[in-house]
Write a protein that holds these residues in place. Structure first.
Motif, PDB file in Angstrom:
ATOM      1  N   SER A   1       0.829  -1.205   0.000  1.00 36.95           N
ATOM      2  CA  SER A   1       0.000   0.000   0.000  1.00 36.95           C
ATOM      3  C   SER A   1       0.868   1.261   0.000  1.00 36.95           C
ATOM      4  O   SER A   1       2.049   1.223   0.347  1.00 36.95           O
ATOM      5  CB  SER A   1      -0.922   0.010   1.216  1.00 36.95           C
ATOM      6  OG  SER A   1      -0.161   0.185   2.391  1.00 36.95           O
ATOM      7  N   ALA A   2       0.245   2.358  -0.377  1.00 34.19           N
ATOM      8  CA  ALA A   2       0.944   3.644  -0.366  1.00 34.19           C
ATOM      9  C   ALA A   2       1.371   3.999   1.058  1.00 34.19           C
ATOM     10  O   ALA A   2       2.458   4.533   1.269  1.00 34.19           O
ATOM     11  CB  ALA A   2       0.041   4.734  -0.937  1.00 34.19           C
ATOM     12  N   GLN A   3       0.535   3.674   2.041  1.00 35.73           N
ATOM     13  CA  GLN A   3       0.875   3.961   3.438  1.00 35.73           C
ATOM     14  C   GLN A   3       2.095   3.146   3.878  1.00 35.73           C
ATOM     15  O   GLN A   3       2.949   3.650   4.603  1.00 35.73           O
ATOM     16  CB  GLN A   3      -0.312   3.654   4.366  1.00 35.73           C
ATOM     17  CG  GLN A   3      -1.494   4.559   4.160  1.00 35.73           C
ATOM     18  CD  GLN A   3      -2.415   4.072   3.038  1.00 35.73           C
ATOM     19  OE1 GLN A   3      -2.177   3.074   2.384  1.00 35.73           O
ATOM     20  NE2 GLN A   3      -3.484   4.824   2.811  1.00 35.73           N
ATOM     21  N   ALA A   4       2.180   1.889   3.440  1.00 39.82           N
ATOM     22  CA  ALA A   4       3.333   1.061   3.793  1.00 39.82           C
ATOM     23  C   ALA A   4       4.606   1.637   3.185  1.00 39.82           C
ATOM     24  O   ALA A   4       5.645   1.715   3.848  1.00 39.82           O
ATOM     25  CB  ALA A   4       3.120  -0.371   3.320  1.00 39.82           C
ATOM     26  N   ILE A   5       4.527   2.065   1.943  1.00 37.25           N
ATOM     27  CA  ILE A   5       5.709   2.622   1.281  1.00 37.25           C
ATOM     28  C   ILE A   5       6.126   3.927   1.952  1.00 37.25           C
ATOM     29  O   ILE A   5       7.314   4.162   2.181  1.00 37.25           O
ATOM     30  CB  ILE A   5       5.433   2.797  -0.221  1.00 37.25           C
ATOM     31  CG1 ILE A   5       5.317   1.407  -0.850  1.00 37.25           C
ATOM     32  CG2 ILE A   5       6.515   3.620  -0.896  1.00 37.25           C
ATOM     33  CD1 ILE A   5       4.853   1.376  -2.268  1.00 37.25           C
TER      34      ILE A   5
END
Length: 147
Positions: A18-22
């Protein structure tokens, strides 16, 4: 804003980070780690050339920012500067990914367990060695460190 004609709208069947993980990995570890996760996403959606560019771009970005921040006075840096640098790098990676995949949110989310364990396995020994050098080996008598 018009969509990039090269962008693809793939069927949401491949799990992606996910974008949040990245963003989180880029801020906590480095933009290179975020670049690795993004490169994996791009490989998973069938864009190996874009994956290489994302990875090399994140490495170049990190090295350039390390070089530029070495010229900052000590009082300007601090705990917030690596977080800001990582966040900015992640936002650039996210914008680059959106050129290839328009519907990122429709894909299933890949677990971050494996990258987190790898990052901790690399980071924790480095932190432990730094603490050892600063606290135990660098005692007050004959310490090479003035703190």
């Amino acid at each position: 804003m018009e969509a990039d004609p090269l962008a693809t709208t793939l069927k949401p069947n491949v799990p992606l980070y996910s974008a949040q993980a990245i963003r989180g990995f880029s801020m906590l570890f480095s933009a290179i780690v975020g670049g690795l996760l993004m490169a994996q996403n791009l490989r998973d959606v069938g864009q190996p050339e874009a994956a290489r560019k994302a990875l090399w771009g994140s490495i170049g970005y990190t090295l350039l920012l390390l070089w530029l921040t070495s010229y900052l006075p000590n009082r300007v840096g601090g705990m917030w500067l690596p977080l800001v640098i990582g966040y900015a790098g992640a936002m650039g990676l996210e914008a680059y990914f959106k050129k290839f995949v328009l519907n990122w949110g429709d894909f299933p989310i890949k677990s971050i367990r494996k990258p987190l364990l790898i990052c901790l396995a690399v980071t924790l020994p480095l932190v432990a060695a730094l603490v050892y050098l600063l606290v135990i080996a660098g005692g007050p008598a004959g310490s090479p460190y003035p703190y």
